[in-house]
Design an enzyme around this catalytic site. Sequence first.
Site, PDB file in Angstrom:
ATOM      1  CD  GLU A  38      -3.579  -0.212  10.698  1.00  0.00           C
ATOM      2  OE1 GLU A  38      -2.535   0.034  10.067  1.00  0.00           O
ATOM      3  OE2 GLU A  38      -4.492  -0.903  10.215  1.00  0.00           O
ATOM      4  CB  THR A  44       6.080  -5.429  10.989  1.00  0.00           C
ATOM      5  OG1 THR A  44       7.011  -4.478  11.515  1.00  0.00           O
ATOM      6  CG2 THR A  44       6.442  -6.793  11.512  1.00  0.00           C
ATOM      7  CG  LEU A  81       7.182  -6.901  16.697  1.00  0.00           C
ATOM      8  CD1 LEU A  81       6.016  -6.083  17.253  1.00  0.00           C
ATOM      9  CD2 LEU A  81       6.884  -7.294  15.255  1.00  0.00           C
ATOM     10  N   GLY A  82      11.524  -5.034  16.187  1.00  0.00           N
ATOM     11  CA  GLY A  82      12.308  -3.955  15.598  1.00  0.00           C
ATOM     12  C   GLY A  82      11.662  -2.579  15.752  1.00  0.00           C
ATOM     13  CE1 TYR A  83      12.794   1.614  11.452  1.00  0.00           C
ATOM     14  CE2 TYR A  83      11.884  -0.489  10.762  1.00  0.00           C
ATOM     15  CZ  TYR A  83      12.622   0.643  10.487  1.00  0.00           C
ATOM     16  OH  TYR A  83      13.169   0.805   9.253  1.00  0.00           O
ATOM     17  CE1 TYR A 121      -2.400   2.988   6.506  1.00  0.00           C
ATOM     18  CE2 TYR A 121      -1.068   2.545   8.460  1.00  0.00           C
ATOM     19  CZ  TYR A 121      -2.026   2.142   7.547  1.00  0.00           C
ATOM     20  OH  TYR A 121      -2.633   0.935   7.684  1.00  0.00           O
ATOM     21  CG  ASP A 139      -0.702   0.999   3.364  1.00  0.00           C
ATOM     22  OD1 ASP A 139      -1.241   1.152   2.233  1.00  0.00           O
ATOM     23  OD2 ASP A 139      -0.754  -0.079   3.991  1.00  0.00           O
TER      24      ASP A 139
END
Length: 371
Positions: A38, A44, A81-83, A121, A139
């Site tokens: 999650e 993504t 993956l970013g963030y 979420y 979401d």
Amino acid sequence: MDEQQAFFSRELLRWYHENRRDLPWRRGHNPYYTWVSEIMLQQTRVDTVIPYFERFISKFPTATALADAKEEDVLKAWEGLGYYSRARNLQAAAREVKERYAGEVPDDVAAVSSLKGIGPYTAGAIMSIAFNRNEPAVDGNVMRVLSRFFRLHDDIAKPSTRVKIEKVARALIPDGHASHFNQALMELGALTCTPKSPSCLLCPVMEHCEGRLAGEELLLPIKTKAKPPKPEVRFAALVEGMGRHEGQLLIRKRPDTGLLARMWELPHVLAQKQTSKGSTTQEAAMDQVRELLFQEGIHAEPVEAYCDAEHTFSHIQWQMRVYRCKALSEMALPPGYAYIEREHMAEYAFPNLFVKLIQGYFEEQQSVRNG
DNA sequence: AACGCGGGGAT
DNA sequence: ATCCCAGCGTT
């Protein structure tokens, strides 16, 4: 639950039973797998996440293993993956799970919600998917599906709308089937009730979808667009050092808080409008750069326009006019200022636009020297 | 409530 | 090349 709601939940579960995708985190019932998946799935896509999930789980098979790992190894596993704050928060939360819950994800919505990186979420997703608790997991997919089916015209960009849709979603959960129902809702949004061209004719609940019956399936959900970034003309000073600072450039560190906190940059100033049309003459711009240097206590003066550069943030667009300036002495630098040379750029963190500007400058200087 | 945070797919 | 996607933490 009225007939329309009962129809929706019944038919959705029936559809999910035959159409669910076989995903790595759906094999078995491991709350840690649900949690990791999650977090990875925030912003993504599933296809992107699958290989990352497999590698991550083989490296860090349990929350305790993740807690005991080196942060740099966790970030390495997240690379691409970013963030990246998701990865840092995930590990911080794993350490809390190890310390406070003996390494087991707690079957408790308040405890799960308080973990770093877990908001409304994700808490709902873990509680429902992993523990089959009757918690909504709303979401973007769920907001889209429910906005269309119940023809809700609330703006899903507003935080209050998520709260309202959570109430709708909670009421729809068939008792004892929260795990499959919530996954079904998101699966329908991902596979059928898609943002651009929903496959209404394949949808298991199309007969009672109020949005479609009203011909509004392409209109819903309502989502106000983010306002376009506000343009800001800025004048930057590219100050070349002299004497022992020959060949170096003057940079300054941004404040501890706010936009680009503690990053380095070229000194710059918001342009003052000079004419009724908002444009600024070359002379007026140079005057503003001269004033900037004076105010900052830098003994230097503008020489000529060097280049233009642009950088867009979520709300601001910097339109930067860069002026080449020359230092007039080997002055003592004001606090927060430094001279930098090409070889030492890696020691300072710059926003991308300044990396390009400064690298461009140094490369130009080198090619001049090389003839 | 506004803003910052990456990368990828669709167009 | 440009638009769109979107959950959480911080301020």
